[in-house]
Design an enzyme around this catalytic site. Structure first.
Site, PDB file in Angstrom:
ATOM      1  N   LYS A  40     -63.746 -72.563  66.335  1.00 51.36           N
ATOM      2  CA  LYS A  40     -63.599 -72.409  64.861  1.00 51.36           C
ATOM      3  C   LYS A  40     -64.041 -70.982  64.674  1.00 51.36           C
ATOM      4  O   LYS A  40     -64.236 -69.802  65.281  1.00 51.36           O
ATOM      5  CB  LYS A  40     -65.540 -72.829  64.769  1.00 51.36           C
ATOM      6  CG  LYS A  40     -66.700 -72.336  65.707  1.00 51.36           C
ATOM      7  CD  LYS A  40     -67.009 -71.996  64.830  1.00 51.36           C
ATOM      8  CE  LYS A  40     -67.663 -71.437  63.657  1.00 51.36           C
ATOM      9  NZ  LYS A  40     -68.226 -69.843  64.428  1.00 51.36           N
ATOM     10  N   HIS A  55     -71.220 -76.218  63.118  1.00 57.54           N
ATOM     11  CA  HIS A  55     -72.369 -76.047  63.968  1.00 57.54           C
ATOM     12  C   HIS A  55     -73.840 -76.976  63.539  1.00 57.54           C
ATOM     13  O   HIS A  55     -74.072 -78.696  64.433  1.00 57.54           O
ATOM     14  CB  HIS A  55     -73.307 -75.232  64.599  1.00 57.54           C
ATOM     15  CG  HIS A  55     -72.506 -73.765  65.045  1.00 57.54           C
ATOM     16  ND1 HIS A  55     -71.452 -74.159  65.754  1.00 57.54           N
ATOM     17  CD2 HIS A  55     -72.104 -72.472  65.030  1.00 57.54           C
ATOM     18  CE1 HIS A  55     -71.259 -73.187  66.093  1.00 57.54           C
ATOM     19  NE2 HIS A  55     -71.675 -72.221  65.817  1.00 57.54           N
ATOM     20  N   ARG A  98     -52.693 -57.729  74.239  1.00 54.76           N
ATOM     21  CA  ARG A  98     -51.474 -57.228  73.976  1.00 54.76           C
ATOM     22  C   ARG A  98     -50.957 -55.524  74.775  1.00 54.76           C
ATOM     23  O   ARG A  98     -50.423 -55.290  74.914  1.00 54.76           O
ATOM     24  CB  ARG A  98     -51.452 -56.743  72.695  1.00 54.76           C
ATOM     25  CG  ARG A  98     -50.843 -58.143  71.586  1.00 54.76           C
ATOM     26  CD  ARG A  98     -51.250 -57.839  70.249  1.00 54.76           C
ATOM     27  NE  ARG A  98     -52.012 -57.973  70.349  1.00 54.76           N
ATOM     28  CZ  ARG A  98     -52.329 -57.202  68.656  1.00 54.76           C
ATOM     29  NH1 ARG A  98     -50.758 -57.492  67.603  1.00 54.76           N
ATOM     30  NH2 ARG A  98     -53.258 -56.903  67.920  1.00 54.76           N
TER      31      ARG A  98
HETATM   32  C1  BG6 Z   1     -71.331 -69.166  66.221  1.00 60.24           C
HETATM   33  C2  BG6 Z   1     -71.205 -68.075  65.141  1.00 60.24           C
HETATM   34  O1  BG6 Z   1     -70.381 -70.149  66.068  1.00 60.24           O
HETATM   35  O2  BG6 Z   1     -71.996 -68.946  67.249  1.00 60.24           O
HETATM   36  C3  BG6 Z   1     -72.125 -66.556  65.110  1.00 60.24           C
HETATM   37  O3  BG6 Z   1     -70.088 -67.723  64.836  1.00 60.24           O
HETATM   38  C4  BG6 Z   1     -73.423 -66.871  66.194  1.00 60.24           C
HETATM   39  O4  BG6 Z   1     -72.293 -66.476  63.724  1.00 60.24           O
HETATM   40  C5  BG6 Z   1     -73.229 -67.909  67.162  1.00 60.24           C
HETATM   41  O5  BG6 Z   1     -73.858 -65.840  66.377  1.00 60.24           O
HETATM   42  C6  BG6 Z   1     -74.751 -68.809  67.779  1.00 60.24           C
HETATM   43  O6  BG6 Z   1     -74.418 -69.309  68.170  1.00 60.24           O
HETATM   44  P1  BG6 Z   1     -75.498 -69.129  69.902  1.00 60.24           P
HETATM   45  O7  BG6 Z   1     -75.282 -69.957  70.692  1.00 60.24           O
HETATM   46  O8  BG6 Z   1     -76.125 -68.114  70.526  1.00 60.24           O
HETATM   47  O9  BG6 Z   1     -76.933 -69.471  69.195  1.00 60.24           O
END
Ligand code: BG6
Length: 499
Positions: A159, A251, A62
């Site tokens: 997400k 996840h 923006r």
């Molecule tokens: C994200 C979450 O989807 O995944 C975060 O919103 C989290 O809170 C992150 O820290 C972890 O991802 P990765 O790949 O670092 O394990």
């Protein structure tokens, strides 16, 4: 284990084939996700020749800035890693693909010009909505109103898809109103991680595991996603979300699905997603009646993490809060294959290590001939997602040398870094290229998102109904003691690397 591909062997060119020039528009183009994940991923794909010159990457925000100023911001974000990889020249060329446009989803200023520019060529055009989910519907409407959607258009959403089933439905309806389901790419970046894909390769590319992959031979499964970080700069989002919605709904449940699904008939995206959906639908409901036995929620108080003293969650936030930063739960998949096999899931912030793994523990041998010699530990298959991606099989082995027959539980390692050599690609690299190719296999289908929320919503409702406040745990520990009790009650323990 012997590596399938010896270190340093030639890459398979097919998966790195250059893609025809495309357009990628990032809403939230100067934000954290773009700078930390999306643009580095695109740069690496460019450096490897998969993204070709003529591709346009347009950052949208923006505020006002020129293309040059935007390129400077991206250069600053990528320079250190490009330097380390000796890719300074490639970075300079990559930056030429970047453009910046100032647009506001709340008004029409600048949209006509933008739409004309984008419509100039018939090619794949990806709109990446790296913005708050409340803006997904508005963005979709705008793209539709300005006639920016055709057969070659795709949209990517991060997400969280909503905060519960109802809000997810509203988002999915809004997207579905202007895009076909095949054009919608709901990212769960865990599905792009190497080990997660390797799980499918191990299960269905080897005759060894599948016959054992069932209740008769598997005692239980653990899925841990542990982080040492706190809420960082994301407190306002995180406090509305909490670990259950932020990590478990997406996840961890996706990982569970890949472990538990039946063999799909092919690698076809829907064949796999159909099987994952069946798992989600087979999860035993957790509600006010059983949540207290099956779920533990925690919140970190001050302690030590990442080698320093860290404040409590409430201090970071600036006020008291009832949001959980840790969840451990015991899930059950109600099917012939998995009857009676618990799936223990846990995730949290400010835990002792950044460590994510899937641990499949097999049953004990039915009869030990080694009684009095050694205690037999069960075989374990450990798929490590983080920090180093690897697969380890824990086996009982004879301790070499004389001195009688002594056995020891030892890990047999397959470290990706050693076996395959080279840099480990980030999940976003693969996922972004799949979007451009139009391959939805590693993305969540609408019904999967719905089924996941359908299982998660009653857990939240149970916490509210039972007035279940998060249990405190000291930052830098493995969560509240109740999380240990959750698994120890069943005569099991959380996996630790030491034998
Ligand atoms: C994200 C979450 O989807 O995944 C975060 O919103 C989290 O809170 C992150 O820290 C972890 O991802 P990765 O790949 O670092 O394990």
């Amino acid at each position: 284990m012997t590596p399938v591909v010896p270190a340093g062997s030639a890459a398979h060119p097919a998966h790195l084939a250059p893609l025809p020039a495309f357009d990628l528009v990032i809403f939230g183009g100067s934000g954290d996700l773009a700078m930390r994940k999306l643009l580095p991923a695109l740069f690496h794909r460019y450096r490897d020749g998969q993204i070709v010159d003529g591709t346009r990457i347009v950052g949208i925000a923006r505020d006002t800035r020129s293309d040059e100023e935007y390129r400077e911001q991206v250069r600053a974000a990528l320079a250190a890693s490009a330097e380390k990889e000796g890719a300074g020249a490639a970075l300079a060329d990559f930056l030429k693909l970047l453009h910046f446009r100032r647009l506001d989803l709340a008004n029409d200023a600048g949209w006509e010009e933008f739409a004309n520019e984008m419509r100039r060529e018939q090619r794949v055009c990806v709109f990446y909505l790296a913005v708050a989910p409340q803006l997904f519907a508005v963005a979709a409407e705008k793209l539709h109103a300005w006639n920016l959607i055709d057969n070659d258009t795709r949209v990517v959403v991060e997400k969280p898809i909503g905060t519960d089933r109802t809000s997810a439905d509203a988002i999915n309806d809004a997207l579905g109103h202007v895009f076909a389901e095949r054009q919608i790419f709901r990212i769960d970046h865990y599905l792009g991680k190497e080990t997660v894909q390797n799980l499918t390769a191990l299960r269905f590319g080897n005759a060894l595991f599948e016959p054992l992959w069932r209740a008769e031979h598997i005692d239980h499964v653990q899925i841990t996603v542990a982080e040492t970080v706190g809420v960082e700069g994301r407190a306002p989002y995180y406090d509305r979300s909490g670990a259950l919605r932020d990590m478990v709904q997406n996840h961890l449940l996706q990982l569970l699905c890949l472990v538990a699904m039946e063999p799909p008939t092919s690698l076809d995206a829907d064949a796999i997603r159909d099987e994952k959906l069946k798992v989600l639908r087979a999860l035993r409901p957790i509600d006010a009646g059983n949540a207290a036995q099956l779920v533990v929620r925690g919140q970190y108080r001050n302690g030590a993490a990442e080698g320093r003293a860290v404040p409590a969650y409430a201090e970071e936030l600036g006020h008291a809060s009832n949001t959980e930063t840790f969840v451990a739960l015991k899930a059950e998949v109600r099917s012939w294959r998995w009857a009676g096999v618990p799936f223990y899931l846990r995730t949290g912030k400010r835990l002792p290590n950044r460590e994510s793994e899937i641990v499949v523990t097999f049953r004990q041998v039915p009869h030990s001939i080694f009684e009095g010699v050694s205690e037999l530990a069960p075989n374990r298959l450990v798929l490590r997602l983080q920090p180093d991606e690897s697969v380890t099989m824990w086996l009982m082995n004879k301790v070499p040398g004389p001195g009688g027959l002594r056995l020891r539980h030892v890990p047999m390692d397959l470290s990706f870094a050693e076996a395959f050599g080279g840099r480990q690609a980030d999940a976003y690299e693969r996922l972004l290229m799949d979007v451009v190719r139009g391959n939805p296999m590693l993305f969540m289908r609408r019904d999967e998102v719905e089924a996941a929320w359908k299982w998660i919503d009653p857990i939240r409702a149970a916490w509210e109904a039972n007035n279940d406040a998060p249990k405190p745990y000291t930052a830098g520990t493995w969560g509240p003691s109740a999380a240990v009790a959750l698994i120890e009650r069943d005569g099991r323990t959380w996996h630790e690397d030491a034998p």
